[in-house]
Design a protein around this motif. Structure first.
Motif, short mmCIF file in Angstrom:
data_model
loop_
_atom_site.label_atom_id
_atom_site.label_comp_id
_atom_site.label_asym_id
_atom_site.label_seq_id
_atom_site.Cartn_x
_atom_site.Cartn_y
_atom_site.Cartn_z
N ARG A 426 46.30 6.01 -65.84
CA ARG A 426 47.38 5.82 -64.86
C ARG A 426 46.84 5.21 -63.59
NH1 ARG A 426 50.59 11.35 -64.32
NH2 ARG A 426 51.63 10.06 -62.74
N GLN A 427 45.63 5.65 -63.17
CA GLN A 427 45.03 5.08 -61.96
C GLN A 427 44.73 3.59 -62.14
OE1 GLN A 427 41.34 6.91 -60.92
NE2 GLN A 427 41.17 5.92 -58.93
N LEU A 428 44.23 3.22 -63.33
CA LEU A 428 43.96 1.81 -63.60
C LEU A 428 45.25 0.99 -63.56
CD1 LEU A 428 41.29 2.09 -66.46
CD2 LEU A 428 40.93 1.26 -64.12
N THR A 429 46.35 1.56 -64.05
CA THR A 429 47.64 0.86 -64.02
C THR A 429 48.09 0.62 -62.58
OG1 THR A 429 48.24 1.87 -66.14
CG2 THR A 429 50.02 0.92 -64.81
N VAL A 430 47.96 1.67 -61.74
CA VAL A 430 48.33 1.53 -60.33
C VAL A 430 47.45 0.50 -59.64
CG1 VAL A 430 48.51 2.74 -58.14
CG2 VAL A 430 49.30 3.84 -60.24
N LEU A 431 46.15 0.56 -59.92
CA LEU A 431 45.23 -0.40 -59.30
C LEU A 431 45.56 -1.82 -59.73
CD1 LEU A 431 41.80 1.48 -59.58
CD2 LEU A 431 43.08 0.96 -57.49
N ASP A 432 45.96 -1.98 -60.98
CA ASP A 432 46.31 -3.32 -61.45
C ASP A 432 47.52 -3.87 -60.70
OD1 ASP A 432 45.86 -5.42 -63.56
OD2 ASP A 432 47.95 -4.89 -63.99
N VAL A 433 48.49 -3.00 -60.47
CA VAL A 433 49.68 -3.43 -59.70
C VAL A 433 49.29 -3.77 -58.27
CG1 VAL A 433 51.92 -2.68 -58.82
CG2 VAL A 433 51.24 -2.12 -61.18
N MET A 434 48.45 -2.94 -57.68
CA MET A 434 48.04 -3.20 -56.29
C MET A 434 47.23 -4.49 -56.19
SD MET A 434 46.95 0.68 -55.19
CE MET A 434 46.52 0.16 -53.52
N GLU A 435 46.38 -4.75 -57.20
CA GLU A 435 45.59 -5.98 -57.16
C GLU A 435 46.50 -7.21 -57.25
OE1 GLU A 435 42.98 -5.55 -60.42
OE2 GLU A 435 41.76 -3.98 -59.46
N ARG A 436 47.57 -7.13 -58.03
CA ARG A 436 48.44 -8.29 -58.23
C ARG A 436 49.27 -8.62 -57.00
NH1 ARG A 436 48.47 -9.83 -63.48
NH2 ARG A 436 47.61 -8.34 -65.01
N ARG A 437 49.58 -7.61 -56.18
CA ARG A 437 50.41 -7.91 -55.02
C ARG A 437 49.62 -8.02 -53.73
NH1 ARG A 437 53.31 -2.03 -54.67
NH2 ARG A 437 51.63 -0.93 -53.56
N GLU A 438 48.27 -7.81 -53.80
CA GLU A 438 47.45 -7.91 -52.61
C GLU A 438 46.99 -9.34 -52.43
OE1 GLU A 438 46.08 -7.27 -49.25
OE2 GLU A 438 46.73 -5.45 -50.30
N THR A 439 47.06 -9.84 -51.20
CA THR A 439 46.66 -11.22 -50.90
C THR A 439 45.45 -11.28 -50.01
OG1 THR A 439 48.18 -11.25 -49.00
CG2 THR A 439 49.03 -12.05 -51.14
N ASP A 440 45.13 -10.20 -49.34
CA ASP A 440 43.96 -10.20 -48.45
C ASP A 440 42.69 -10.15 -49.31
OD1 ASP A 440 42.11 -10.00 -46.49
OD2 ASP A 440 42.84 -8.11 -45.64
N PRO A 441 41.79 -11.12 -49.14
CA PRO A 441 40.58 -11.13 -49.98
C PRO A 441 39.73 -9.88 -49.81
CG PRO A 441 40.88 -13.26 -48.93
CD PRO A 441 41.87 -12.33 -48.29
N ASP A 451 38.70 -0.35 -58.91
CA ASP A 451 38.96 -0.58 -60.32
C ASP A 451 37.70 -0.34 -61.17
OD1 ASP A 451 39.09 -2.27 -62.82
OD2 ASP A 451 41.15 -2.47 -62.11
N HIS A 452 36.57 -0.82 -60.65
CA HIS A 452 35.29 -0.64 -61.37
C HIS A 452 34.89 0.83 -61.44
CE1 HIS A 452 30.79 -1.77 -61.79
NE2 HIS A 452 31.36 -1.62 -62.96
N LEU A 453 35.07 1.55 -60.34
CA LEU A 453 34.76 2.98 -60.34
C LEU A 453 35.66 3.74 -61.32
CD1 LEU A 453 34.21 3.65 -56.52
CD2 LEU A 453 32.47 3.61 -58.31
N ALA A 454 36.90 3.37 -61.37
CA ALA A 454 37.83 4.05 -62.28
C ALA A 454 37.43 3.81 -63.74
CB ALA A 454 39.26 3.56 -62.03
N ILE A 455 36.97 2.60 -64.03
CA ILE A 455 36.54 2.31 -65.40
C ILE A 455 35.33 3.17 -65.77
CG2 ILE A 455 35.55 0.52 -66.87
CD1 ILE A 455 37.28 -1.49 -65.40
N ARG A 456 34.41 3.32 -64.80
CA ARG A 456 33.24 4.17 -65.06
C ARG A 456 33.65 5.64 -65.20
NH1 ARG A 456 29.79 3.06 -60.22
NH2 ARG A 456 28.43 4.63 -61.16
N MET A 457 34.65 6.06 -64.42
CA MET A 457 35.14 7.43 -64.57
C MET A 457 35.75 7.63 -65.95
SD MET A 457 36.89 7.94 -60.82
CE MET A 457 37.71 9.45 -61.35
N ARG A 458 36.41 6.60 -66.45
CA ARG A 458 36.97 6.71 -67.79
C ARG A 458 35.87 6.89 -68.83
NH1 ARG A 458 40.15 1.58 -69.85
NH2 ARG A 458 38.03 0.76 -69.73
N ARG A 459 34.75 6.18 -68.64
CA ARG A 459 33.64 6.34 -69.59
C ARG A 459 33.07 7.75 -69.52
NH1 ARG A 459 28.03 5.06 -69.15
NH2 ARG A 459 28.39 4.01 -67.16
N ASN A 460 32.96 8.30 -68.34
CA ASN A 460 32.47 9.67 -68.22
C ASN A 460 33.41 10.66 -68.90
OD1 ASN A 460 30.19 8.88 -66.81
ND2 ASN A 460 31.18 9.09 -64.81
#
Length: 781
Positions: A426-441, A451-460
């Motif tokens: 669910r966190q990755l889904t929210v992050l994906d939405v936030m990444e798509r609507r964010e324009t500030d680099p 997003d990267h930390l969440a992926i590593r948390m999923r592996r743990n």
């Protein structure tokens, strides 16, 4: 300390050996005295008595030799020749008897050396005779030649007199002292005989005569004081005899005549008449005393041996009885202990693990049936057996409780891991939405980090699921290119920028193994990055081989010791039972479980660059040829969508003539591009390919609603604005750049206008999508 840790049999054996040694020592102490006495008798008959005969003959030859040297007759005369024959005969008897086996066995080391010394000295007698006969020696020198042989014999007598029996040893030394006094009398006799034959004493000879006379008398008196009563009576009889009294009278007359060159007042015949009876009776006294000494020693030795037979025999019987009792008792004890030991091994090796395994599977266990009581009797061993029965019941009860506890903990861990996995998704889904609507680099960069930390948390979280014995829920229905599988693993590694990805080839991995292989590679790459210096890179490469597909992960770290490599490979190939208390090398345990699930071989070996290389061999059943190869640099052709491929179900064994090959997926008529020629660096995290969703229930969108995914020349996916928005929210203005155009032919103004349009469209799309999500959330609330 060693005896304390020894077995019961060894301890009983040591006790019996000690008992036998104690009996042997006591028997030897009793026997040694008797053996010594018997040995003294053997030495007396074999060495002492023959040497006494040789000594007497040697003394007579010395007297005749000195007397002949004092006269004018030519040497040797008939009397001297006859005496020499007798002396040689006595010497031969002594040499044969003293070197016999019985004497050598009875004599100790010092006595043997003295016997050999006396025999060796006596061998010089022949040379001395030749020198005397040639006239090169005077009377004093000739007497000294004989005295040396006599002295060696008396040194042998002194060694014979050293017995363990103090009383007999003292009497033997007394008889040796009397014999030495007799030797001084014999020397005096030879000296006087030579002087009388010459016609008178020289001053030196007269002085020596006086000294010898006084010395032999004092020696006799001193030795006689220590004689036993029987020998003392014999000595007194000798001292008061008429021959001895006459000898003393003649000696006094010769001592008082001190004039040199004057004819002595005693003739040779008178001197011989008084000395020979006195010396003969003294020699008889010595021989009789020696015989009586031997006679006293023999009964003592017999008594000692009798006591030895009596005491030693009874002691031996007691020792034998102790040995028999100890052996029988030890056998019974060891039999009981063996039975107890076998029961303990059965509990620890069979019953206890079986009970724990059955409880782990959720089966009911009857402790009364699983723990039968053992009957060892009512003695001490039986009491130990009763205690063991209690111990094994308690052990199995505790093991059952622990197995149930571990199963409960495993279920708890699995439940928590599943919840964590769901939350992370669910966190990755929210992050994906936030990444798509964010324009500030900058903000977008931080979102990518999250997003990267969440992926590593999923592996743990998936690690916990694997450790709990279950399988993660991530599964794929379609095959995935191998390069995307490795990139998905890199996305779950913290320091992914240090990883260099080499060409992987046009190979796909079947969907059922994608999730586990991504997880396995992520663990291995994470380990390689963590245990290598930060300034080094980790290289990942792959290629097809005869038995499947090999992925090599090579770091440039310090490497591992050979024993550590062996232990790690053993842990991966045959992992031990996972215990909650063990926290070391959990990654290797996860790798081993994932590899076992798909029959993947993982081997660690030293790298030629100093680090460690991990070889991952995927079996042929998991890989297939890719019908849609990677686009190369400069190739703007769209990447074809992956098609599900079937895993070969029928295989033939690999032989020298027929090697099993990979079955290609259904081909697509697309020309194959040239393979990648260089390594690929991963500059930004790439999220692992997600599992293919289930088919939707609603009507699928039209072709205009399914934009085709684009890829960079290095294979990274390009984000397409408005690709995931609802049709009503999409902007009609095209935002996808035309990949067929050459950027070098556009003017700066055209490029700026194009990028501004792209940015505006992206911002508008993300704003509308956020509003749509808010409305949906409000409706659900």
């Amino acid at each position: 300390m060693r005896l304390r840790n020894s077995s019961v049999r060894a301890k009983v054996t040591a006790l019996l050996v000690s008992l036998v040694a104690l009996w042997g020592f006591a028997a030897w102490v009793t026997l040694r005295e008797g053996v010594n006495l018997v040995g003294a008798t053997t030495v007396d008959s074999g060495a002492v008595q023959p040497s006494e005969v040789f000594l007497a003959e040697l003394q007579r030859e010395r007297r005749l030799t000195v007397e002949a040297l004092g006269g004018s007759a030519r040497l040797p005369d008939k009397t001297l020749r006859d005496q020499r024959v007798k002396t040689d005969a006595a010497q031969a008897v002594l040499a044969e008897s003293a070197t016999s086996a019985s004497v050598r066995l009875a004599a100790d080391g010092p006595l043997t050396r003295r016997i050999d010394e006396a025999l060796e000295t006596s061998k010089g007698l022949r040379a001395a005779r030749k020198t005397i006969d040639s006239g090169r020696l005077d009377r004093a020198q000739a007497a000294d030649a004989y005295n040396k042989i006599v002295d060696s014999l008396y040194r042998m007598f002194e060694s014979v007199a050293s017995l363990d029996d103090k009383e007999i040893a003292r009497d033997a030394r007394t008889m040796v002292s009397i014999s030495q006094a007799s030797e001084y009398l014999a020397r005096e006799d030879a000296l006087v005989a030579g002087a009388l034959a010459k016609g008178g004493f020289t001053r030196a000879e007269h002085t020596q005569f006086v000294q010898l006379t006084g010395f032999y008398r004092i020696s006799l008196e001193k030795a006689a004081a220590h004689l036993v009563p029987e020998d003392a009576v014999a000595y007194q009889t000798w001292a008061k005899s008429r021959a001895v009294q006459q000898l003393r009278t003649v000696e006094q007359r010769l001592a008082q005549q001190s004039d040199v060159g004057v004819m002595p007042a005693v003739t040779s015949a008178e001197w011989r008449a008084v000395t020979e009876p006195a010396r003969a009776s003294l020699e008889k006294l010595i021989l009789d005393g020696g015989d009586r000494l031997v006679d006293r020693a023999i009964p003592g030795a017999v008594g000692v041996i009798s006591r030895l037979v009596l005491a030693g025999g009874l002691g031996l019987v007691a020792v034998i009885a102790s040995i028999v009792l100890s052996v029988t008792t030890t056998r019974q004890l060891l039999a009981q202990l063996k039975k107890l030991r076998d029961a303990a091994h059965e509990l620890s090796d069979d019953r206890l693990p079986g009970v724990v395994e059955r409880i782990g599977r959720g089966e009911e266990v009857n402790l009364a049936k699983e723990v039968p009581d053992l009957d060892f009797g009512e003695d001490e061993i039986g009491q130990v057996g009763t205690a063991f029965n209690t111990v094994q019941r308690t052990a199995i009860s505790v093991a059952a409780e622990q197995a149930e506890l571990r199963r409960s903990i495993r279920d708890i861990l699995l439940s928590l891991a599943r919840r964590t996995q769901g939350l992370v998704h669910r966190q990755l889904t929210v992050l994906d939405v936030m990444e798509r609507r964010e324009t500030d680099p900058e903000e977008l960069k931080e979102l990518f980090r999250l997003d990267h930390l969440a992926i590593r948390m999923r592996r743990n979280a998936e690690n916990l699921i694997v450790l709990s014995g279950s399988s993660p829920a991530r599964t794929w229905r379609r095959s995935v290119p191998m390069v995307d599988v490795v990139r998905g693993a890199l996305a779950e590694v913290e320091d992914y920028t240090r990883v260099t990805l080499m060409p992987m080839g046009d190979v796909v991995l079947v969907g059922r193994a994608v999730g586990d292989v991504i997880h396995l590679l992520a663990e291995l790459i994470e380990n390689a990055v963590s245990f290598s210096p930060p300034y080094t890179n980790v290289q990942v490469s792959g290629q097809l081989v005869a038995n499947g597909y090999v992925i090599e992960i090579e770091d440039r770290g310090l490497g591992m010791k050979p024993e550590d490599l062996d232990a790690a490979n053993e842990r991966i190939a045959d992992p031990p039972e996972f215990r909650i208390t063990g926290t070391a090398r959990l990654g290797l345990y996860v790798v081993s479980q994932l590899a076992r699930r798909h029959e993947i071989q993982v081997v660690l070996k030293p790298s030629p660059y100093g680090g460690t290389t991990v070889v991952v061999l995927l079996p042929q059943e998991l890989v297939q040829l890719d019908p849609t190869p990677e686009p190369q640099d400069g190739d703007t052709r769209e990447r074809l969508p992956r098609r599900p491929t079937a895993v070969a179900t029928a295989t033939r064994p690999a032989t020298a003539e027929n090697v099993r090959t990979l079955k290609p997926a259904r081909p697509t008529p697309v020309p194959a591009p040239t393979p990648l020629s260089g390594p690929t660096r991963i500059p930004t995290p790439v999220r692992a390919p997600e599992p293919a969703p289930e088919p939707p229930t609603e009507t699928p969108a039209g072709p205009e609603q399914q934009p085709v995914a684009e890829f960079t020349p290095s294979g990274l996916p390009l984000r397409v604005p408005q690709a995931n928005l609802a049709p009503a929210l999409r902007d009609d203005m095209p935002t996808q750049p035309d990949l067929e155009e050459d950027d070098d032919e556009r003017s700066p103004e055209e490029i700026r206008a194009m990028m501004g349009s792209l940015q505006s469209g992206t911002r508008l799309g993300r704003t509308e999508a956020a509003k749509m999500l808010d409305e949906q959330s409000g409706g659900e609330a």
